[in-house]
Design a protein around this motif. Sequence first.
Motif, PDB file in Angstrom:
ATOM      1  N   GLU A   1       0.832  -1.006   0.061  1.00 22.32           N
ATOM      2  CA  GLU A   1      -0.038  -0.036  -0.100  1.00 22.32           C
ATOM      3  C   GLU A   1       0.966   1.350  -0.185  1.00 22.32           C
ATOM      4  O   GLU A   1       1.741   1.391   0.932  1.00 22.32           O
ATOM      5  CB  GLU A   1      -1.040  -0.021   1.276  1.00 22.32           C
ATOM      6  N   VAL A   2       1.003   2.120  -0.974  1.00 27.92           N
ATOM      7  CA  VAL A   2       1.721   3.350  -1.175  1.00 27.92           C
ATOM      8  C   VAL A   2       0.860   4.345  -1.408  1.00 27.92           C
ATOM      9  O   VAL A   2      -0.151   4.333  -2.152  1.00 27.92           O
ATOM     10  CB  VAL A   2       2.310   3.067  -2.573  1.00 27.92           C
ATOM     11  N   GLU A   3       1.303   5.350  -0.604  1.00 30.76           N
ATOM     12  CA  GLU A   3       0.701   6.728  -0.808  1.00 30.76           C
ATOM     13  C   GLU A   3       0.953   7.577  -1.949  1.00 30.76           C
ATOM     14  O   GLU A   3       2.217   7.630  -2.338  1.00 30.76           O
ATOM     15  CB  GLU A   3       0.753   7.707   0.541  1.00 30.76           C
ATOM     16  N   GLU A   4       0.121   8.029  -2.745  1.00 31.09           N
ATOM     17  CA  GLU A   4       0.188   8.707  -3.887  1.00 31.09           C
ATOM     18  C   GLU A   4      -0.431   9.883  -4.296  1.00 31.09           C
ATOM     19  O   GLU A   4      -1.740  10.157  -3.688  1.00 31.09           O
ATOM     20  CB  GLU A   4      -0.057   7.933  -5.149  1.00 31.09           C
ATOM     21  N   GLU A   5       0.408  10.976  -4.782  1.00 35.94           N
ATOM     22  CA  GLU A   5      -0.234  12.171  -4.791  1.00 35.94           C
ATOM     23  C   GLU A   5      -0.931  12.470  -6.373  1.00 35.94           C
ATOM     24  O   GLU A   5      -0.003  12.204  -7.254  1.00 35.94           O
ATOM     25  CB  GLU A   5       0.612  13.536  -4.560  1.00 35.94           C
TER      26      GLU A   5
ATOM     27  N   GLU B   1      -2.781   0.331  -4.205  1.00 38.75           N
ATOM     28  CA  GLU B   1      -2.109  -0.795  -3.953  1.00 38.75           C
ATOM     29  C   GLU B   1      -0.897  -1.129  -5.254  1.00 38.75           C
ATOM     30  O   GLU B   1      -1.176  -0.847  -6.374  1.00 38.75           O
ATOM     31  CB  GLU B   1      -2.935  -2.094  -3.988  1.00 38.75           C
TER      32      GLU B   1
ATOM     33  N   GLU C   1      -4.445  15.801  -4.212  1.00 34.11           N
ATOM     34  CA  GLU C   1      -4.762  14.859  -3.395  1.00 34.11           C
ATOM     35  C   GLU C   1      -4.082  13.638  -3.055  1.00 34.11           C
ATOM     36  O   GLU C   1      -3.361  13.029  -3.731  1.00 34.11           O
ATOM     37  CB  GLU C   1      -6.118  14.293  -3.683  1.00 34.11           C
ATOM     38  N   THR C   2      -3.871  13.280  -1.927  1.00 27.25           N
ATOM     39  CA  THR C   2      -3.200  12.052  -1.565  1.00 27.25           C
ATOM     40  C   THR C   2      -3.998  10.906  -1.294  1.00 27.25           C
ATOM     41  O   THR C   2      -5.348  10.698  -0.581  1.00 27.25           O
ATOM     42  CB  THR C   2      -2.255  12.187  -0.096  1.00 27.25           C
ATOM     43  N   GLU C   3      -3.878   9.705  -1.998  1.00 28.33           N
ATOM     44  CA  GLU C   3      -4.551   8.487  -1.755  1.00 28.33           C
ATOM     45  C   GLU C   3      -3.777   7.065  -1.817  1.00 28.33           C
ATOM     46  O   GLU C   3      -2.869   7.286  -2.340  1.00 28.33           O
ATOM     47  CB  GLU C   3      -5.430   8.426  -3.236  1.00 28.33           C
ATOM     48  N   THR C   4      -4.379   6.351  -1.094  1.00 27.33           N
ATOM     49  CA  THR C   4      -3.667   5.270  -0.780  1.00 27.33           C
ATOM     50  C   THR C   4      -3.794   4.249  -2.049  1.00 27.33           C
ATOM     51  O   THR C   4      -5.384   3.899  -2.069  1.00 27.33           O
ATOM     52  CB  THR C   4      -3.768   4.524   0.485  1.00 27.33           C
TER      53      THR C   4
END
Length: 318
Positions: free
Chosen positions: A199-203, A230, A225-228
């Motif tokens: 699980e990686v946080e991505e902007e 896979e 926006e930051t979202e998690t």
Amino acid sequence: MTENDAEATEDAAEDAEAEEEPDGLQDGDFVRLSYTARETQNDGLVDTTSQEVAEEEGVDEEEQTFEPRIIVLGEGHLFPPVEADIKGKEEGDEGSVTVPAAEAFGEKDSDQVRTVSSDKIPEDERYPGAHVNVDGEHGHVEAIIGGRARVDFNHALAGHDIEYEYEILDVVEDRLERAKGLVNAFLDIDLEMWLETDEVEEETYVSPGDDEDADEDDEDEGHFETETVEKESLYIEATPQLTMNQQWMMGKQQIAQQLIDRLGIDRVVVQETIDGMGGGPMGGMMGGMGGGGGDIEDALEDADVDADELVEELEDDA
């Protein structure tokens, strides 16, 4: 058109589609091969996956592993005529193909045989047959005459046809096994690898007008926006053998991209593990430096130095 005519047309289309699909192995297939390659002029060994052949030929086995290899058809892991001969074949098939010199290591170029000063060659390499590096070029010495040396900078196998005898052992489907085979084809080293889903946080940039949660009265200027999410990751353990490998240093981006494209993964993570040093000298030193004034006072006491007198002397000198 009647119902029978429609069915006949559909069947004909399916038959045509089936005919267009080529049989046997094709570009992109991961294939495990055993093979032996020899130059045809002197029957000298060029390459082999066979431990038995290597032993018979007296090949130095210390830095090499002789076992079947995984190649990806169409990626240039073998000479084009060999790949062309493999395409269309099936698992278990064998074959033999001769690669002309021009398609192997090239024809011999007389302009690549040059005379250089023998001073450019180390003394212990000034003999016919020695492999040398001169001004960044690799070659072998043909003759030494006085202060001059004739060096052939052609590939050692230039001008030689190469004969391959191979057997297709199996088609590799396991993705981790594919990854190891692909890395080995590039670097010829075995590495520890594993696949994980992280699980990686991505902007993500939300452009003006695309924000469904924004109020109609607010002016949307776009934002991040930051979202998690896979991501499927291939982890590679970074060993000294890898980090110091010249091919890896020069082409790791291209190698990683091949892994991503061929395995259908999201990213490659090269992971370095550094073990703790324990309570060695450096640990004690760092502890003393960060442990406040108590350790310093104890050290002065052990050395029979009066701390107050030392401070006064330092102030006087200042």
